[in-house]
Design a protein around this motif. Structure first.
Motif, mmCIF file in Angstrom:
data_model
loop_
_atom_site.group_PDB
_atom_site.id
_atom_site.type_symbol
_atom_site.label_atom_id
_atom_site.label_comp_id
_atom_site.label_asym_id
_atom_site.label_seq_id
_atom_site.Cartn_x
_atom_site.Cartn_y
_atom_site.Cartn_z
ATOM 1 N N PRO A 30 6.210 -106.362 -65.393
ATOM 2 C CA PRO A 30 7.297 -106.439 -65.495
ATOM 3 C C PRO A 30 7.272 -105.610 -66.918
ATOM 4 N N GLN A 31 6.612 -106.209 -67.751
ATOM 5 C CA GLN A 31 6.738 -105.853 -69.330
ATOM 6 C C GLN A 31 5.453 -104.293 -69.733
ATOM 7 N N SER A 32 5.653 -103.573 -68.627
ATOM 8 C CA SER A 32 4.912 -102.684 -68.664
ATOM 9 C C SER A 32 6.062 -101.464 -69.605
ATOM 10 N N PRO A 33 5.901 -100.499 -70.725
ATOM 11 C CA PRO A 33 6.256 -99.797 -71.256
ATOM 12 C C PRO A 33 6.432 -98.682 -70.317
ATOM 13 N N LEU A 34 5.687 -97.610 -69.215
ATOM 14 C CA LEU A 34 5.467 -97.833 -68.852
ATOM 15 C C LEU A 34 6.781 -97.264 -67.707
ATOM 16 N N LEU A 35 7.381 -98.803 -67.945
ATOM 17 C CA LEU A 35 8.676 -99.268 -66.870
ATOM 18 C C LEU A 35 9.876 -98.308 -67.221
ATOM 19 N N GLN A 36 9.549 -97.448 -68.386
ATOM 20 C CA GLN A 36 10.925 -97.035 -69.404
ATOM 21 C C GLN A 36 11.986 -96.572 -68.078
ATOM 22 N N ASN A 37 13.201 -96.216 -68.398
ATOM 23 C CA ASN A 37 13.866 -95.507 -66.405
ATOM 24 C C ASN A 37 15.046 -95.227 -67.285
ATOM 25 N N TYR A 38 15.972 -94.454 -66.255
ATOM 26 C CA TYR A 38 17.047 -94.158 -66.773
ATOM 27 C C TYR A 38 18.259 -95.321 -66.133
ATOM 28 N N ALA A 39 19.593 -95.608 -66.517
ATOM 29 C CA ALA A 39 20.697 -96.028 -66.163
ATOM 30 C C ALA A 39 20.789 -96.110 -65.347
ATOM 31 N N GLN A 40 21.033 -95.293 -64.833
ATOM 32 C CA GLN A 40 21.386 -94.797 -63.253
ATOM 33 C C GLN A 40 20.088 -95.221 -62.385
ATOM 34 N N GLY A 41 19.510 -95.033 -62.217
ATOM 35 C CA GLY A 41 18.086 -95.649 -61.800
ATOM 36 C C GLY A 41 17.343 -94.350 -62.034
ATOM 37 N N SER A 42 16.012 -94.543 -61.213
ATOM 38 C CA SER A 42 15.030 -93.336 -62.061
ATOM 39 C C SER A 42 15.130 -92.215 -61.223
ATOM 40 N N CYS A 43 15.891 -91.598 -59.844
ATOM 41 C CA CYS A 43 15.821 -90.355 -58.961
ATOM 42 C C CYS A 43 16.859 -89.828 -59.884
ATOM 43 N N PRO A 44 16.697 -88.906 -60.400
ATOM 44 C CA PRO A 44 17.237 -87.667 -61.701
ATOM 45 C C PRO A 44 18.501 -86.981 -60.765
ATOM 46 N N ALA A 45 18.662 -86.865 -59.180
ATOM 47 C CA ALA A 45 19.055 -85.726 -58.732
ATOM 48 C C ALA A 45 20.839 -86.451 -58.839
ATOM 49 N N GLY A 46 21.369 -85.066 -59.544
ATOM 50 C CA GLY A 46 22.744 -84.968 -59.496
ATOM 51 C C GLY A 46 22.907 -86.140 -61.380
ATOM 52 N N LYS A 47 22.285 -86.307 -61.906
ATOM 53 C CA LYS A 47 22.222 -87.430 -62.660
ATOM 54 C C LYS A 47 21.503 -86.494 -64.238
ATOM 55 N N HIS A 48 20.199 -86.445 -64.463
ATOM 56 C CA HIS A 48 20.369 -85.960 -65.460
ATOM 57 C C HIS A 48 19.706 -84.124 -65.326
ATOM 58 N N TYR A 49 19.278 -83.783 -63.956
ATOM 59 C CA TYR A 49 19.027 -82.171 -63.356
ATOM 60 C C TYR A 49 20.021 -81.556 -62.489
ATOM 61 N N CYS A 50 20.174 -80.665 -61.983
ATOM 62 C CA CYS A 50 20.394 -80.117 -60.878
ATOM 63 C C CYS A 50 19.541 -78.659 -60.420
ATOM 64 N N ARG A 51 19.994 -78.121 -59.780
ATOM 65 C CA ARG A 51 19.392 -76.711 -59.133
ATOM 66 C C ARG A 51 20.926 -75.311 -59.012
ATOM 67 N N ILE A 52 20.971 -74.404 -59.275
ATOM 68 C CA ILE A 52 21.202 -73.223 -59.863
ATOM 69 C C ILE A 52 20.486 -72.581 -58.501
ATOM 70 N N THR A 53 21.170 -71.746 -57.303
ATOM 71 C CA THR A 53 20.085 -71.004 -56.636
ATOM 72 C C THR A 53 20.314 -69.741 -56.687
ATOM 73 N N PRO A 54 20.109 -69.090 -56.806
ATOM 74 C CA PRO A 54 19.789 -67.283 -56.622
ATOM 75 C C PRO A 54 21.751 -67.125 -55.800
ATOM 76 N N THR A 55 22.185 -67.698 -55.358
ATOM 77 C CA THR A 55 23.633 -67.176 -55.296
ATOM 78 C C THR A 55 25.131 -67.908 -55.807
ATOM 79 N N GLY A 56 24.095 -68.834 -56.631
ATOM 80 C CA GLY A 56 25.124 -69.417 -57.585
ATOM 81 C C GLY A 56 25.561 -70.816 -57.304
ATOM 82 N N ASP A 57 25.251 -71.313 -55.720
ATOM 83 C CA ASP A 57 25.348 -72.605 -55.366
ATOM 84 C C ASP A 57 24.502 -73.517 -56.528
ATOM 85 N N VAL A 58 25.451 -74.661 -56.610
ATOM 86 C CA VAL A 58 24.677 -75.584 -57.473
ATOM 87 C C VAL A 58 24.872 -76.836 -56.307
#
Length: 224
Positions: A30-58
Motif C-alpha cells: 500500500p505504500q508503493s510509489p508505483l501507486l501514483q494515480n490521478y485524482a479522479q481514478g486511474s482510467c484516463p478516458a475523458g479526463k486526461h486524453y481523448c480521441r479525434i477521428t478523421p471525421t472530427g468526432d471527439v
C-alpha cells in the motif's frame, strides 16, 4: 495510467487499460510509489486524453465509440470542457460493483470495457473479480503526494528559480511534486524551497526507486 505498475527485470508493466491491477498492488504494497494515480481514478478516458477521428468526432477514448462532439462543428476546447460524456467521466457516478467498491478512487475500472459489455460507460468493469467490502467498505484514497491532477499550492516559500523549474513539469504532476518537495523540506528543517532542495528530492527518489523518470531536465534544465 502512464505510471509503471510493476517491473520484471528490464520490462516495465503499466496498468493503462487494467486499472484493477492497482487494487492488487495496493493489497501487496500500500505504500508503493508505483501507486501514483490521478485524482479522479486511474482510467484516463475523458479526463486526461481523448480521441479525434478523421471525421472530427471527439470520443473520450480510442476504444469508446461515444461521440462527445465534432471539431468541425464546435471548438475542441468547448467539447473537452463541457461535453456530457467528459463531465460524466470526470465526476463519475459508477454503477454495479465499481460504484460500491473501496477502490473506486484508486482504480475506478475501465470505462471502455464497461461500455462494451453493458452499453453504459459508468457501469461496472466486467474484468475485475473483486467483491467490494473485503477492505471495510470505505473508499480508499491515496495521499496527495501520490496523486496527479491537483493544483500546485505552496505552504512554504519557493524561490523564483524553484517555481520556474516546477513549471517545467507537466501541469498534472506539479501539485504532487510540490507536496513531496515540501514534505522533504519540513522533514529536514528547511523553510525555503530552492532548486537545490528539488535536486535533493530527485536524487533521494532515484536512490529509493531507481531512475524511472528523467527529472533532471525539469529540475536542473539539463539533459541526462
Amino acid at each position: 495510467w502512464s505510471v509503471p505498475a510493476g517491473r520484471a527485470g528490464d520490462m516495465v508493466i503499466r496498468a493503462k487499460c487494467a486499472p484493477h491491477l492497482r487494487r492488487i498492488l495496493y493489497e501487496l504494497a500500500p505504500q508503493s510509489p508505483l501507486l501514483q494515480n490521478y485524482a479522479q481514478g486511474s482510467c484516463p478516458a475523458g479526463k486526461h486524453y481523448c480521441r479525434i477521428t478523421p471525421t472530427g468526432d471527439v470520443t473520450p477514448c480510442p476504444y469508446m465509440p461515444v461521440s462527445a462532439g465534432n471539431v468541425r462543428q464546435q471548438p475542441f476546447a468547448e467539447i473537452w470542457r463541457n461535453a456530457q460524456p467528459m463531465q460524466d467521466l470526470r465526476q463519475p457516478q459508477l454503477g454495479g460493483r465499481c460504484g460500491s467498491c473501496e477502490f473506486s478512487k484508486i482504480c475506478g475500472g475501465c470505462r471502455c470495457r464497461a461500455y462494451a459489455t453493458h452499453g453504459d460507460y459508468l457501469a461496472e468493469d466486467p474484468a475485475c473479480a473483486y467483491e467490494p467490502g473485503q477492505h471495510g467498505g470505505e473508499v480508499i484514497t491515496l495521499p496527495e503526494e501520490q496523486t496527479f491532477g491537483f493544483d500546485a499550492t505552496f505552504t512554504l516559500v519557493w524561490s523564483d528559480d524553484a517555481q520556474t523549474r516546477l513549471k517545467r513539469l507537466p501541469s498534472f504532476a506539479r501539485g504532487m511534486v510540490a507536496k513531496g518537495v515540501e514534505r522533504y523540506a519540513r522533514e529536514n528543517g528547511l523553510s525555503v524551497i530552492t532548486p537545490d532542495v528539488m535536486q535533493a528530492v530527485r536524487e533521494r527518489a532515484e536512490q529509493r526507486y531507481g531512475r524511472r523518470f528523467n527529472f533532471r531536465s525539469f529540475f536542473r534544465g539539463q539533459s541526462s
